[in-house]
Design a protein around this motif. Structure first.
Motif: not given
Length: 540
Positions: A352-369
């Motif tokens: 969760a720490l190394c892949s699951t959580v970062p994956g969610y926040w990558f989406t937050v960062a790039f979804i409107d770009r």
């Protein structure tokens, strides 16, 4: 032809990012934190339940839950969630988002505590009680999906709406992480007692009373964050889009949003009544107009969510068994019950720490770009690639020297699930349907996803167990059973990639542009944005 936008809705669309946006993210997001904790914490204690309630006195092998009981304990909450998504999604469009929002939270709090208090004289009675309360826990969780997504989409501005909705869903990652951390802390506390000479026990049987207390504490902890946010949920005003477009109360919508945005907004009752008389704003869910305008959209959101959840929930619920099969978690007979919980929780927390959580926040960062479509297509593609890369040379990965490589690649499937369709399937249904049907359609899409989760929880457990008679110490398949399951999940992800082409891109558009609610009539020579979505070339 599009009409002039209501002032209150235009104010929301162009509003700068303000404190109320972050407040809404936290309030709605804590519901998803609780959802994820409650849904996934049970996988941490499944083996413990088997060792407590289904151990065989004097046997050399620790007890395990029978396949039907294991499937029920893991999957019954998904059945409740599916029912809750349909019911509360429909209710949110009938009674309003805010009025229903508090109901779902209270159901979650009560049933989370009740699950930890499951009772009975026989093991079957305890499991039956646990399944009963987890069904209703899932029912409350189900309501949180359409309501949280709809509320956030209707509060957000169009420039950063995707990021705000994705941020609400990203709290699910912290819920999964918290489940592992709580399990580590609780099991480590009791494990220290077992390690003391005064508490020496048989490491195989290990059915001491403290073991029964451990799983109950872990399960009940999920009630705490939900209870803490109840007051703030009740203070949130109803969304302006519901108040104006569904309830037809211009004065209330203007008053509520004037306070939220801290600007003066004119109440346009006459314009709202005119909009309500337009054909584009009167058709129902089961009408030909809905089928023509949004039928393919709904097929796209339901099919992709269904396929995604087959893979995502299968991975989450049974990763402990895959780790046992490849030898990353030691055989059960080498450790006591509490130590096993500790090691399972530690492995899942690392993922969760190394892949699951970062994956969610990558989406937050790039979804409107880069847009919803590109992220979803990319996520399904890489999930497919990594699943086949794990499955085809599966026996290579089970060798001791290659286990770290297996875990890394397995983690990448979680990363691209969350920086991909697990987030976007939640975001898009909250943006592309009319306000009067938005919560219902999101609920239908989410329920389709939970149908996929049920396939994952029930179907893959049986399929894997029956494909190979060679079992690990925990009673789960090694070799061909896991390999074939991974191949099937790869095919499922590929199909998800194909169905993604039915889903329109909503980046940078207002909710009314996507739904066509601001149009004067259907069937004019002017093609609306949402109709053009069927033939659009999507930017990647």
């Amino acid at each position: 032809m599009a009409k002039e936008q209501l002032q209150v809705l235009n104010a929301l669309d162009v509003a700068k990012t303000q404190w109320y946006h972050f407040t809404a993210i936290v309030i709605a997001g804590m519901g998803f934190f609780t959802d994820a904790y409650d849904l996934f914490c049970v996988s941490l204690v499944t083996k413990l339940l088997g060792r407590i309630y289904y151990h065989v006195d004097g046997a050399a092998k620790p007890g395990t839950l029978p396949p039907n009981v294991s499937a029920a304990v893991n999957g019954v909450a998904f059945c409740g969630t599916l029912a809750g998504q349909l019911f509360f999604g429909w209710l949110g469009d009938k009674m309003g988002r805010k009025r229903v929002y508090g109901m779902t939270l209270m159901v979650m709090v009560i049933c989370s505590v009740a699950s930890g208090l499951s009772f009975g004289k026989e093991p079957k009675a305890v499991m039956a009680t646990l399944c009963f309360f987890r069904f209703w826990l899932g029912f409350g969780i189900g309501g949180d999906y359409p309501l949280s997504a709809t509320i956030m989409s209707e509060y957000a501005n169009k420039k950063t709406r995707g990021a705000f909705i994705a941020a609400v869903f990203a709290m699910q990652g912290f819920g999964i992480l918290a489940g592992g951390m709580v399990a580590i802390i609780i099991s480590a506390t009791f494990k220290a007692k077992f390690d003391a000479p005064a508490y020496e026990i048989d490491p195989v049987a290990s059915t001491v009373p403290e073991a029964d207390l451990v799983w109950r504490i872990i399960v009940m902890f999920g009630a705490l964050p939900a209870a803490l946010t109840y007051y703030w949920r009740m203070k949130m005003p109803e969304t302006a889009r519901y108040t104006a477009l569904v309830a037809k109360n211009a004065k209330q919508a203007a008053s509520d949003m004037s306070k939220v945005l801290q600007v003066e907004i004119e109440a346009e009752q006459e314009k709202i009544e005119q909009l309500g008389q337009e054909p584009a704003n009167s058709f129902g869910l089961f009408s030909k107009q809905f089928l023509r305008r949004h039928g393919l959209h709904l097929l796209g959101t339901t099919s992709t969510w269904f396929l995604l959840d087959i893979a995502f929930y299968s991975q989450n619920l049974f990763q402990k068994d895959i780790f046992s099969a490849i030898g990353w978690i030691p055989p059960a007979k080498t450790m006591n019950a509490i130590e096993e919980v500790y090691k399972i929780a530690r492995a899942q927390t690392l993922i969760a720490l190394c892949s699951t959580v970062p994956g969610y926040w990558f989406t937050v960062a790039f979804i409107d770009r880069i847009g919803r479509f590109a992220i979803q297509l990319m996520g399904f593609f890489f999930m497919t690639v990594f699943m086949f890369a794990l499955a085809i040379p599966y026996h290579h990965w089970t060798l001791k020297d290659n286990r770290i490589g297996f875990v890394v690649m397995y983690s990448l499937t979680f990363f691209f699930a969350n920086f991909g369709p697990n987030a976007t399937t939640f975001v898009v249904p909250a943006e592309i349907f009319p306000a009067r049907l938005r919560s219902t359609c999101h609920g239908i899409s989410a329920a389709s996803g939970k149908a996929g989760a049920i396939v994952g929880a029930f179907g893959f457990l049986y399929a894997a167990q029956n494909q190979d008679k060679t079992k690990t110490d925990a009673g789960y398949p090694a070799g061909i059973g896991v390999k074939n399951s991974l191949i099937v999940l790869g095919v499922v992800n590929f199909l998800g990639m194909m169905f993604t082409f039915l889903v329109p891109e909503s980046k940078g558009k207002s909710l009314e542009e996507m739904s066509g609610e601001n149009e004067e009539e259907i069937g004019t020579g002017v093609e609306s944005e949402h109709q053009a979505g069927h033939n659009r070339t999507f930017p990647v």
